[in-house]
Design a protein around this motif. Structure first.
Motif, mmCIF file in Angstrom:
data_model
loop_
_atom_site.group_PDB
_atom_site.id
_atom_site.type_symbol
_atom_site.label_atom_id
_atom_site.label_comp_id
_atom_site.label_asym_id
_atom_site.label_seq_id
_atom_site.Cartn_x
_atom_site.Cartn_y
_atom_site.Cartn_z
ATOM 1 N N LEU A 191 0.719 -1.173 -0.096
ATOM 2 C CA LEU A 191 -0.176 -0.060 0.251
ATOM 3 C C LEU A 191 0.859 0.778 0.228
ATOM 4 O O LEU A 191 0.797 1.990 -0.633
ATOM 5 N N TYR A 192 2.134 1.244 0.708
ATOM 6 C CA TYR A 192 2.536 2.030 1.027
ATOM 7 C C TYR A 192 3.867 2.994 -0.574
ATOM 8 O O TYR A 192 3.544 3.795 -0.807
ATOM 9 N N MET A 197 0.357 7.090 1.821
ATOM 10 C CA MET A 197 1.878 8.140 2.509
ATOM 11 C C MET A 197 1.391 7.537 3.875
ATOM 12 O O MET A 197 2.581 8.266 4.943
ATOM 13 N N ASN A 198 -0.009 7.545 4.382
ATOM 14 C CA ASN A 198 0.348 7.347 5.549
ATOM 15 C C ASN A 198 -1.292 6.396 6.159
ATOM 16 O O ASN A 198 -1.179 6.030 7.923
ATOM 17 N N VAL A 199 -0.047 4.972 6.151
ATOM 18 C CA VAL A 199 -1.254 3.865 6.441
ATOM 19 C C VAL A 199 0.975 3.774 7.443
ATOM 20 O O VAL A 199 1.883 4.590 7.345
ATOM 21 N N SER A 200 -0.212 3.370 8.624
ATOM 22 C CA SER A 200 0.904 2.231 9.767
ATOM 23 C C SER A 200 1.662 1.176 10.188
ATOM 24 O O SER A 200 0.640 0.489 9.561
ATOM 25 N N PHE A 201 3.114 1.554 9.847
ATOM 26 C CA PHE A 201 3.579 0.120 9.999
ATOM 27 C C PHE A 201 4.009 -0.345 11.472
ATOM 28 O O PHE A 201 4.043 -0.828 12.374
ATOM 29 N N LYS A 202 3.632 0.600 12.587
ATOM 30 C CA LYS A 202 3.284 0.147 14.003
ATOM 31 C C LYS A 202 3.039 -0.901 14.547
ATOM 32 O O LYS A 202 1.456 -1.552 13.948
ATOM 33 N N ALA A 203 3.256 -1.168 15.130
ATOM 34 C CA ALA A 203 2.952 -3.213 15.892
ATOM 35 C C ALA A 203 3.346 -3.253 17.324
ATOM 36 O O ALA A 203 4.432 -2.205 17.809
ATOM 37 N N ASN A 204 2.082 -3.938 17.452
ATOM 38 C CA ASN A 204 2.760 -4.111 19.524
ATOM 39 C C ASN A 204 3.239 -5.279 19.782
ATOM 40 O O ASN A 204 3.231 -6.141 18.710
ATOM 41 N N GLY A 205 4.708 -4.943 20.804
ATOM 42 C CA GLY A 205 5.619 -6.549 21.060
ATOM 43 C C GLY A 205 6.767 -6.452 20.592
ATOM 44 O O GLY A 205 7.492 -4.708 20.767
ATOM 45 N N HIS A 206 7.183 -7.233 21.222
ATOM 46 C CA HIS A 206 8.579 -7.212 20.961
ATOM 47 C C HIS A 206 9.297 -8.237 20.366
ATOM 48 O O HIS A 206 10.770 -7.984 20.434
ATOM 49 N N ARG A 220 9.084 5.889 7.263
ATOM 50 C CA ARG A 220 8.258 6.214 6.886
ATOM 51 C C ARG A 220 7.946 8.006 6.907
ATOM 52 O O ARG A 220 7.959 8.283 6.277
ATOM 53 N N GLU A 221 7.888 8.198 8.294
ATOM 54 C CA GLU A 221 7.698 9.211 8.771
ATOM 55 C C GLU A 221 8.631 10.138 8.460
ATOM 56 O O GLU A 221 8.139 11.294 8.482
#
Length: 424
Positions: A191-192, A197-206, A220-221
Motif C-alpha cells: 500500500l505504501y 503515505m499515511n499507512v501505519s507500520f506500527k506494531a505491538n510486541g517485542h 516512513r515518518e
C-alpha cells in the motif's frame, strides 16, 4: 505462489514432519507388536513340552488337561468351537518342531534303542480377543486357550503418537500465528509503495517482526517529512521564480530596441519553460496516487499532444486505430507524447514524425542518423547531443519519468535509417 513462499515452506515442513513421525511410529508399532508376540511364543514353549511329553508317554487326555491347568491353560474339546476358531482366527506366529521319541527294544542281538522323529507344528492364534495355541502332529492335534493372556494392546503407542502429533500441530499453529503479522506487513508495504503515505507500520510486541515494523514506521515518518519538505521547497522556489519571470517579461515589452526585446523575451521564455518542466518533473516523481488514472483512447491523447506541440498536422503521420486504449493520466501522458513529437521533428532530417502501433506498443519513427549514445545516456537529466539546440536536456528524462509512473519503459531501435522510440 511466490507471494506465499514462507507459508508454503512452513506447510511443507509440517507435512514432511507429520508423515515422517507417522512412518516412524507405524514401524515402531509393527516392531513392538512382533516383539510382544515373539516373547509370548517363547514364554509359552511349555505348552509344546507338555504336549510332547503327552505324546511320548501316551498319557490320557485327563492327564494332559491336568498338566495344562497347572499353567492356567485350557484344552478346547468342543469340535464346533475348534472349527470356528481355526477357520476365523488370525495367525500371529507359526513354528515347526521335531519330537524325538526314544524306545528301548529287545531283539536276538540284545537290547537296543529306537528313536522315532515326529514333526510338530505350533501355531499362535488370536480370536475374539483371546490367544490360542494350536499344536499339530501327524497323529493328532489340540487347541489350547490361555485364559490369562490378552492380545497386544496398541493404545500406549497410539496415545504417544497422538500426543506428539498434537505437540507438532500446536507448534506449527503458533509459527503460523507469528507469520500473520509478516503477511499484514507485506500488504502495508505494498500500500505504501502504491502511494498511501499515511499507512501505519506500527506494531505491538517485542519480537523480530514487531521490531522491523516499528523501524519501518520510523522510516516512513522520516521519508514523509523529507518528501513534504522537498515538495514545499520546490513549489516555493518555482513560485518565487515565476514572479520575477513574469515581471521581466512585462518589462521586456517596454524596451525600445527590438533586438534587445527579442533577446530578453527568448531568455524569459526559456526560463519559464524550464520552470514548467521542473513542475512536471516534481509532479511525476511525487505522484503515488493513481486515482486520476482513467481509460482513454490513444488517438485522443495523440491529438491532445499534437495541439500542445503547436505544429502543422502535415509534420505528423498517425497510424493508430481508435480501438487502442490506455489507462493513464491524460495530461502527463499527453506531455510525454508531445515531447517525443518535438524530439522527433527536431532531430529528423525531414522534420516529420510517424506515430504507429508496432507489436501492440506505441512507436515514434523519424528519419535521421542513429543516436550517438545508448538510450540510458539521454534519459538522464540535462543531457543532449547538440548543445546548440534549443533544449534543456530534460525532454527524454521527463518522458521516461512519466512512463515509469504508468508502469512502462522507453526503448529505442534503429533500422534502415529510422530512429524508432517505443513506449513498451
Amino acid at each position: 505462489m511466490r507471494k506465499h513462499a514462507v507459508l508454503i515452506t512452513v506447510l511443507f515442513a509440517l507435512t514432511v514432519t507429520l508423515v515422517s513421525v507417522s512412518v516412524v511410529f507405524w514401524k515402531f508399532f509393527q516392531l513392538n507388536k512382533q516383539n510382544y508376540i515373539n516373547n509370548i511364543f517363547t514364554k509359552h514353549a511349555i505348552i509344546t513340552q507338555i504336549y510332547q511329553q503327552h505324546q511320548q508317554k501316551v498319557d490320557s487326555q485327563i492327564m494332559l488337561e491336568a498338566n495344562l491347568a497347572v499353567y492356567n491353560f485350557v484344552l478346547e474339546k468342543d469340535e464346533k468351537d475348534i472349527e470356528i476358531v481355526l477357520k476365523n482366527a488370525k495367525i500371529l506366529k507359526k513354528k515347526d518342531f521335531q519330537n524325538v521319541n526314544s524306545s528301548l527294544l529287545f531283539s536276538g542281538n540284545g537290547f537296543y534303542t529306537k528313536q522315532i522323529v515326529t514333526d510338530l507344528t505350533a501355531t499362535m492364534l488370536e480370536f475374539n480377543r483371546k490367544i490360542y495355541f494350536y499344536l499339530q502332529s501327524p497323529s493328532s492335534s489340540v487347541l489350547i486357550l490361555d485364559e490369562e493372556l490378552k492380545p497386544y494392546k496398541y493404545w500406549n503407542v497410539a496415545y504417544s503418537y497422538l500426543v506428539i502429533i498434537f505437540i507438532i500441530s500446536v507448534s506449527f499453529v503458533l509459527i503460523l500465528r507469528k507469520l500473520r503479522p509478516l503477511i499484514r506487513l507485506r500488504k502495508k508495504i505494498a500500500l505504501y509503495g502504491d502511494g498511501d503515505m499515511n499507512v501505519s507500520f506500527k506494531a505491538n510486541g517485542h519480537d523480530e517482526i514487531a521490531l522491523v515494523s516499528n523501524e519501518l514506521e520510523a522510516t516512513r515518518e522520516k521519508i514523509n517529512l523529507i518528501l513534504e519538505s522537498r515538495t514545499l521547497f520546490l513549489r516555493n522556489i518555482m513560485h518565487e521564480l515565476k514572479t520575477p519571470i513574469a515581471k521581466g517579461t512585462i518589462a521586456t515589452q517596454m524596451l525600445e530596441s527590438q533586438k534587445q526585446k527579442d533577446r530578453f523575451s527568448s531568455i524569459f521564455g526559456r526560463l519559464e519553460s524550464l520552470v514548467n518542466e521542473f513542475a512536471l518533473i516534481e509532479e511525476v516523481t511525487c505522484m503515488g496516487d493513481k486515482t486520476d488514472f482513467k481509460e482513454y483512447r490513444l488517438v485522443d491523447i495523440i491529438d491532445g499532444a499534437i495541439d500542445m506541440a503547436m505544429i502543422e498536422r502535415s509534420s505528423i503521420t498517425v497510424e493508430v486505430d481508435a480501438v487502442h486504449k490506455i489507462n493513464a493520466n491524460f495530461r502527463l501522458y499527453t506531455t510525454a507524447i508531445k515531447n517525443m513529437i518535438d524530439n522527433g521533428i527536431k532531430y529528423s532530417i525531414d522534420s516529420h514524425v510517424k506515430i504507429l502501433i508496432k507489436g501492440h506498443e506505441l512507436a515514434f519513427e523519424s528519419r535521421g542518423e542513429c543516436i550517438a549514445h545508448p538510450l540510458q545516456y539521454y534519459i538522464e537529466p540535462f543531457t543532449k547531443d547538440n548543445p546548440s539546440k534549443n533544449s534543456f536536456g530534460l525532454g527524454l528524462y521527463l518522458v521516461d519519468s512519466i512512463l515509469k509512473a504508468h508502469n512502462q519503459v522507453l526503448a529505442h531501435e534503429y533500422e534502415n535509417g529510422i530512429n524508432r522510440f517505443i513506449f513498451a
